[in-house]
Design an enzyme around this catalytic site. Structure first.
Site, PDB file in Angstrom:
ATOM      1  N   LYS A 141      44.404  42.117  59.216  1.00  0.00           N
ATOM      2  CA  LYS A 141      44.297  43.364  58.325  1.00  0.00           C
ATOM      3  C   LYS A 141      42.813  44.128  58.436  1.00  0.00           C
ATOM      4  CE  LYS A 141      43.602  44.073  54.020  1.00  0.00           C
ATOM      5  NZ  LYS A 141      43.079  45.516  54.083  1.00  0.00           N
ATOM      6  N   GLY A 173      34.223  39.767  53.766  1.00  0.00           N
ATOM      7  CA  GLY A 173      34.317  40.997  52.833  1.00  0.00           C
ATOM      8  C   GLY A 173      33.326  40.300  51.739  1.00  0.00           C
ATOM      9  N   SER A 174      33.654  40.798  50.455  1.00  0.00           N
ATOM     10  CA  SER A 174      32.803  40.561  49.317  1.00  0.00           C
ATOM     11  C   SER A 174      33.109  39.243  48.393  1.00  0.00           C
ATOM     12  CB  SER A 174      33.289  41.619  48.187  1.00  0.00           C
ATOM     13  OG  SER A 174      34.328  41.562  47.942  1.00  0.00           O
ATOM     14  N   ALA A 192      33.559  38.593  45.595  1.00  0.00           N
ATOM     15  CA  ALA A 192      34.676  38.799  44.338  1.00  0.00           C
ATOM     16  C   ALA A 192      35.998  38.384  45.255  1.00  0.00           C
ATOM     17  CB  ALA A 192      34.660  39.940  43.814  1.00  0.00           C
ATOM     18  N   GLY A 248      36.500  37.351  48.232  1.00  0.00           N
ATOM     19  CA  GLY A 248      36.448  35.935  48.900  1.00  0.00           C
ATOM     20  C   GLY A 248      37.007  34.679  48.128  1.00  0.00           C
ATOM     21  N   GLU A 298      33.307  34.562  55.353  1.00  0.00           N
ATOM     22  CA  GLU A 298      32.013  35.321  55.539  1.00  0.00           C
ATOM     23  C   GLU A 298      31.799  36.300  54.667  1.00  0.00           C
ATOM     24  OE1 GLU A 298      29.774  34.572  58.115  1.00  0.00           O
ATOM     25  OE2 GLU A 298      31.311  33.236  59.338  1.00  0.00           O
ATOM     26  N   CYS A 343      25.869  42.784  55.823  1.00  0.00           N
ATOM     27  CA  CYS A 343      25.677  41.646  55.052  1.00  0.00           C
ATOM     28  C   CYS A 343      24.539  40.779  55.153  1.00  0.00           C
ATOM     29  CB  CYS A 343      26.753  40.625  55.249  1.00  0.00           C
ATOM     30  SG  CYS A 343      27.208  40.455  57.097  1.00  0.00           S
ATOM     31  N   GLU A 350      23.429  41.911  45.996  1.00  0.00           N
ATOM     32  CA  GLU A 350      23.541  42.426  47.079  1.00  0.00           C
ATOM     33  C   GLU A 350      23.985  43.967  46.471  1.00  0.00           C
ATOM     34  OE1 GLU A 350      27.354  41.958  49.339  1.00  0.00           O
ATOM     35  OE2 GLU A 350      26.130  41.698  51.145  1.00  0.00           O
TER      36      GLU A 350
HETATM   37  P1  NAD Z   1      36.057  43.468  50.014  1.00  0.00           P
HETATM   38  O1  NAD Z   1      36.124  42.257  49.935  1.00  0.00           O
HETATM   39  O2  NAD Z   1      36.340  44.802  49.163  1.00  0.00           O
HETATM   40  O3  NAD Z   1      37.252  43.715  51.196  1.00  0.00           O
HETATM   41  C1  NAD Z   1      37.255  43.055  52.437  1.00  0.00           C
HETATM   42  C2  NAD Z   1      38.678  42.856  52.946  1.00  0.00           C
HETATM   43  O4  NAD Z   1      39.504  42.336  51.861  1.00  0.00           O
HETATM   44  C3  NAD Z   1      39.403  44.566  52.906  1.00  0.00           C
HETATM   45  O5  NAD Z   1      40.407  44.582  54.192  1.00  0.00           O
HETATM   46  C4  NAD Z   1      40.349  44.476  51.818  1.00  0.00           C
HETATM   47  O6  NAD Z   1      41.194  45.328  51.969  1.00  0.00           O
HETATM   48  C5  NAD Z   1      40.718  43.021  51.648  1.00  0.00           C
HETATM   49  N1  NAD Z   1      41.051  42.575  50.276  1.00  0.00           N
HETATM   50  C6  NAD Z   1      40.904  43.326  49.034  1.00  0.00           C
HETATM   51  N2  NAD Z   1      41.490  42.689  48.014  1.00  0.00           N
HETATM   52  C7  NAD Z   1      42.138  41.556  48.385  1.00  0.00           C
HETATM   53  C8  NAD Z   1      42.873  40.382  47.913  1.00  0.00           C
HETATM   54  N3  NAD Z   1      43.201  40.363  46.727  1.00  0.00           N
HETATM   55  N4  NAD Z   1      43.248  39.590  48.754  1.00  0.00           N
HETATM   56  C9  NAD Z   1      43.218  39.452  50.304  1.00  0.00           C
HETATM   57  N5  NAD Z   1      42.451  40.584  50.627  1.00  0.00           N
HETATM   58  C10 NAD Z   1      41.854  41.623  49.887  1.00  0.00           C
HETATM   59  O7  NAD Z   1      34.763  43.997  50.800  1.00  0.00           O
HETATM   60  P2  NAD Z   1      34.341  45.238  51.638  1.00  0.00           P
HETATM   61  O8  NAD Z   1      33.801  46.104  50.366  1.00  0.00           O
HETATM   62  O9  NAD Z   1      35.184  45.899  52.510  1.00  0.00           O
HETATM   63  O10 NAD Z   1      32.970  44.828  52.668  1.00  0.00           O
HETATM   64  C11 NAD Z   1      31.820  44.612  51.910  1.00  0.00           C
HETATM   65  C12 NAD Z   1      31.509  43.015  51.681  1.00  0.00           C
HETATM   66  O11 NAD Z   1      31.411  42.446  53.050  1.00  0.00           O
HETATM   67  C13 NAD Z   1      30.022  42.832  51.407  1.00  0.00           C
HETATM   68  O12 NAD Z   1      29.801  41.893  50.349  1.00  0.00           O
HETATM   69  C14 NAD Z   1      29.201  42.085  52.474  1.00  0.00           C
HETATM   70  O13 NAD Z   1      28.266  41.230  52.375  1.00  0.00           O
HETATM   71  C15 NAD Z   1      30.349  41.561  53.125  1.00  0.00           C
HETATM   72  N6  NAD Z   1      30.362  41.291  54.714  1.00  0.00           N
HETATM   73  C16 NAD Z   1      30.295  40.023  55.133  1.00  0.00           C
HETATM   74  C17 NAD Z   1      29.865  39.668  56.455  1.00  0.00           C
HETATM   75  C18 NAD Z   1      29.385  38.397  56.812  1.00  0.00           C
HETATM   76  O14 NAD Z   1      29.472  38.196  58.084  1.00  0.00           O
HETATM   77  N7  NAD Z   1      28.911  37.435  56.193  1.00  0.00           N
HETATM   78  C19 NAD Z   1      30.052  40.782  57.353  1.00  0.00           C
HETATM   79  C20 NAD Z   1      30.245  41.870  57.064  1.00  0.00           C
HETATM   80  C21 NAD Z   1      30.460  42.296  55.614  1.00  0.00           C
END
Ligand code: NAD
Length: 474
Positions: A175, A227-228, A230, A232, A249, A283, A378
Site C-alpha cells: 500500500k 511511517g509515523s 501513531a 505504527g 520503521e 526519518c 519529530e
Molecule cells: P503515516 O503513519 O501517517 O502513514 C504511513 C502509511 O500508513 C500511509 O500509507 C498511510 O496511509 C498508512 N496508514 C494510515 N493509517 C493507517 C492505519 N490505521 N493502519 C494501517 N495503515 C495506515 O506516516 P507518513 O506521514 O506517511 O510518514 C511520515 C512518518 O514516517 C514520519 O514519522 C517518519 O519518521 C516516518 N518514516 C520512517 C522511516 C524509517 O525508516 N524509520 C522512513 C520514512 C518515514
C-alpha cells in the site's frame, strides 16, 4: 504512467470507484488521479497473493533473482521518466530525485544477489555434538507480506520492502501512501514487462482504511510498516491480535555532534545535508545539532550564511537546493511548530518564513532548552535545533537523552574519538564526517521509539524468512 490498482496481474479501478487526488506540492496543482483501494480491493489483492504464494514459494532463489534483476533493468529503462515524476509529485530537487531512483534500482539488484545466495545456504547441515543425528537448516518464506509505506521517499522505501520480500519467496500486497500514490505503480508496469506471475505483487494505493484492512486481514502472514509512531502503534496492535511478525520503521530525532577540532566549512555542509535534504522530511534527519562550546559562535555564524544561501522553491522552475513540503498537512504541521517555538520563546537564528507552493524557509533555533518540544519531537521539516556541549561525555548524554534511536552523525577530525563516540551513540546508523549515504548492504532501522527490526542488508531478507530445522537420526 498507470493510475489504477494492480491486483492479480490486472489493472483495475477500485471496487467502489473511489480515487485519490495527488497534488504537485510546488504549484499546488492536481496531478493525475489514482484509484483508491478500499477493504474490498484489499480482499482481492490478498486472495491473489495467497493463490500466487503456492507456486512462488517453490521457485529457487536463482529464479527469483532473474525477476529481481528484471525489476532493476526495467526501472533503469524508465529512469528519466521516474526522476521527472519524483520531482513533480514529491517536489524533490533533481539531484534528490536522481538519488532516489538510483537507490531503488540498486536495492533490486542487491536482493537479486541475496536471492541467489539463499540457494547455496538451503538445507545446509548443522554441526551437532551427537554423531547419531543430522540436522538441516531451511530458510522458508514467511508467506503473504502486507507492506505499508509513507510518502517521503516513495519507491525507495517500497523497494526496501518489496525486493527482500520477493527475494525470500513471499508474495506481496503493497500500500503506497495516499499523498504520493503515482510512482509505486511503475512496479506493476514492470511486473507486466518481466512476466512476473500474476498475484506475486499487488499494489493497492489508498487511505488509512486500506492500510488497516491489510493489517487486520487473516490472509496476511507478515506486516512491514514504515511511517509515523501513531500509526505504527496501531499496526503493532493489529499484529498482536494475530501474533503476526511485524517490522516497524518509525520516527526519529537524530543528533549531529560537531567537535571543536573539525573543519568548520565541512561541518556546515554535513549539518545542512543532514537536516535540509528532502526539506527535512526524513526519518533520519539530524535535526538536533550539538556543537562544542568553544566553536559554537563561529560555527553558527557560518551556518547562518550558508543556510540563507540555500535556494528554496519549485525544482521544475529552476535550480533549487530545497523543494517544498510534500503535503499541505506537513506544511501546516511545520508552521504549528513555529507557533510552539514562539510560545516557548525560542531564539531563531534564521528562517521561519513560508514561500511559494508548500515551501518553508530552512530554519534554525539556537540554545533550545532540553525540555523544548522542538528539541524532543519529530517535526519532519526543515527545522534545526541547536545546543552546545562542554565535552565528549556531555555530548553523548545530550545526544542519547531522546525517545528515538534511529541515526546520528559525528563530525570530528579525531577519528579515534569519532569512532568511540559512534560506538556509544544510541542509533541504528551512525555516519562519521559524511552526509547520510545509505547502501543496500548496510542495515536501516533503529531502537527505542524508532521501531522494531532492521531493513536492508541480509537482515532485510531475514525479516521475510522463517527458519526451519529438519532433524533425524543418521
Ligand atoms: P503515516 O503513519 O501517517 O502513514 C504511513 C502509511 O500508513 C500511509 O500509507 C498511510 O496511509 C498508512 N496508514 C494510515 N493509517 C493507517 C492505519 N490505521 N493502519 C494501517 N495503515 C495506515 O506516516 P507518513 O506521514 O506517511 O510518514 C511520515 C512518518 O514516517 C514520519 O514519522 C517518519 O519518521 C516516518 N518514516 C520512517 C522511516 C524509517 O525508516 N524509520 C522512513 C520514512 C518515514
Amino acid at each position: 504512467m498507470p493510475t489504477q490498482l494492480y491486483i492479480d496481474g490486472q489493472w483495475r479501478d477500485a471496487a467502489n470507484g473511489a480515487t485519490l487526488q495527488p497534488i504537485n506540492p510546488s504549484t499546488r496543482e492536481p496531478l493525475e488521479s489514482v484509484a483508491a483501494a478500499g477493504p474490498a480491493d484489499v480482499d482481492l489483492a490478498v486472495a491473489a497473493a495467497r493463490r500466487a504464494f503456492a507456486s512462488w514459494r517453490e521457485t529457487t532463489g536463482a529464479e527469483r533473482a532473474r525477476y529481481l534483476r528484471g525489476f532493476a533493468e526495467q526501472l533503469e529503462a524508465r529512469r528519466e521518466a521516474l526522476i521527472a515524476l519524483q520531482m513533480r509529485a514529491s517536489g524533490k530537487p533533481q539531484l534528490e530525485a536522481e538519488i532516489d531512483i538510483g537507490d531503488a534500482i540498486a536495492t533490486f539488484a542487491y536482493y537479486a544477489e541475496l536471492a541467489e545466495g539463499l540457494d547455496a545456504r538451503q538445507n545446509a547441515e548443522v554441526a551437532l555434538p551427537d554423531a547419531g543425528f543430522r540436522s538441516q537448516t531451511r530458510f522458508e518464506p514467511v508467506g503473504v507480506a502486507g507492506l505499508i509505506v509513507p510518502w517521503n521517499f516513495p519507491l525507495v522505501t517500497s523497494a526496501w520492502k518489496v525486493a527482500p520480500a520477493l527475494a525470500a519467496g513471499c508474495t506481496v500486497v503493497l500500500k503506497p501512501s495516499e499523498i504520493t500514490p503515482l510512482i509505486e505503480l511503475v512496479l506493476g508496469e514492470v511486473a507486466d514487462a518481466i512476466g512476473l506471475p500474476a498475484g506475486v505483487l499487488n499494489l493497492v494505493p489508498g487511505l488509512a482504511d486500506a492500510g488497516s484492512a491489510i493489517t487486520a486481514h487473516k490472509g496476511i502472514d507478515k506486516l512491514s510498516f514504515t511511517g509515523s509512531n501513531a500509526v505504527g502503534r496501531k499496526v503493532m496492535q493489529a499484529a498482536s491480535a494475530r501474533t503476526l511478525p511485524v517490522g516497524l520503521e518509525l520516527g526519529g530525532k537524530s543528533p549531529i555532534l560537531v567537535f571543536a577540532d573539525t573543519n568548520l566549512d565541512d561541518a556546515v555542509q554535513w549539518i545542512i545535508a543532514g537536516v535540509y535534504w528532502n526539506a527535512g522530511q526524513m526519518c533520519s534527519a539530524t535535526s538536533r545539532l550539538l556543537v562544542e562550546e568553544s566553536i559554537a559562535d563561529n560555527l553558527l555564524a557560518r551556518l547562518k550564511v550558508a543556510v540563507e544561501a540555500l535556494r528554496v522553491g519549485n525544482p521544475l522552475a529552476g535550480e533549487t537546493d530545497m523543494g517544498p513540503m510534500t503535503s499541505e498537512a506537513q506544511f501546516r504541521k511545520v508552521q504549528d511548530y513555529f507557533a510552539v517555538a514562539r510560545d516557548e520563546g525560542l531564539t531563531r537564528l534564521t528562517g521561519g518564513e513560508v514561500g511559494e507552493g508548500w515551501c518553508i524557509q530552512p530554519t534554525v533555533y539556537v540554545d533550545v532548552p532540553e525540555d523544548s518540544r522542538l528539541w524532543r519531537e519529530e517535526i519532519f521539516g526543515p527545522v534545526l535545533c541547536v545546543r552546545r556541549f562542554a565535552d565528549e561525555a556531555d555530548a553523548l548524554r545530550q545526544a542519547n537523552d531522546c525517545d528515538f534511536a534511529l541515526a546520528a552523525t559525528v563530525v570530528s577530525a579525531d577519528l579515534e574519538r569519532a569512532q568511540r563516540v559512534a560506538e556509544r551513540l544510541e542509533a541504528g546508523h551512525v555516519w562519521l564526517n559524511s552526509p547520510q549515504v545509505v547502501f543496500p548492504q548496510t542495515s536501516w532501522g533503529g531502537g527505542k521509539a524508532s521501531g522494531i527490526g532492521r531493513e536492508l542488508g541480509p537482515w532485510g531478507l531475514s525479516a521475510f524468512l522463517d527458519i526451519k530445522h529438519i532433524t533425524a537420526p543418521r
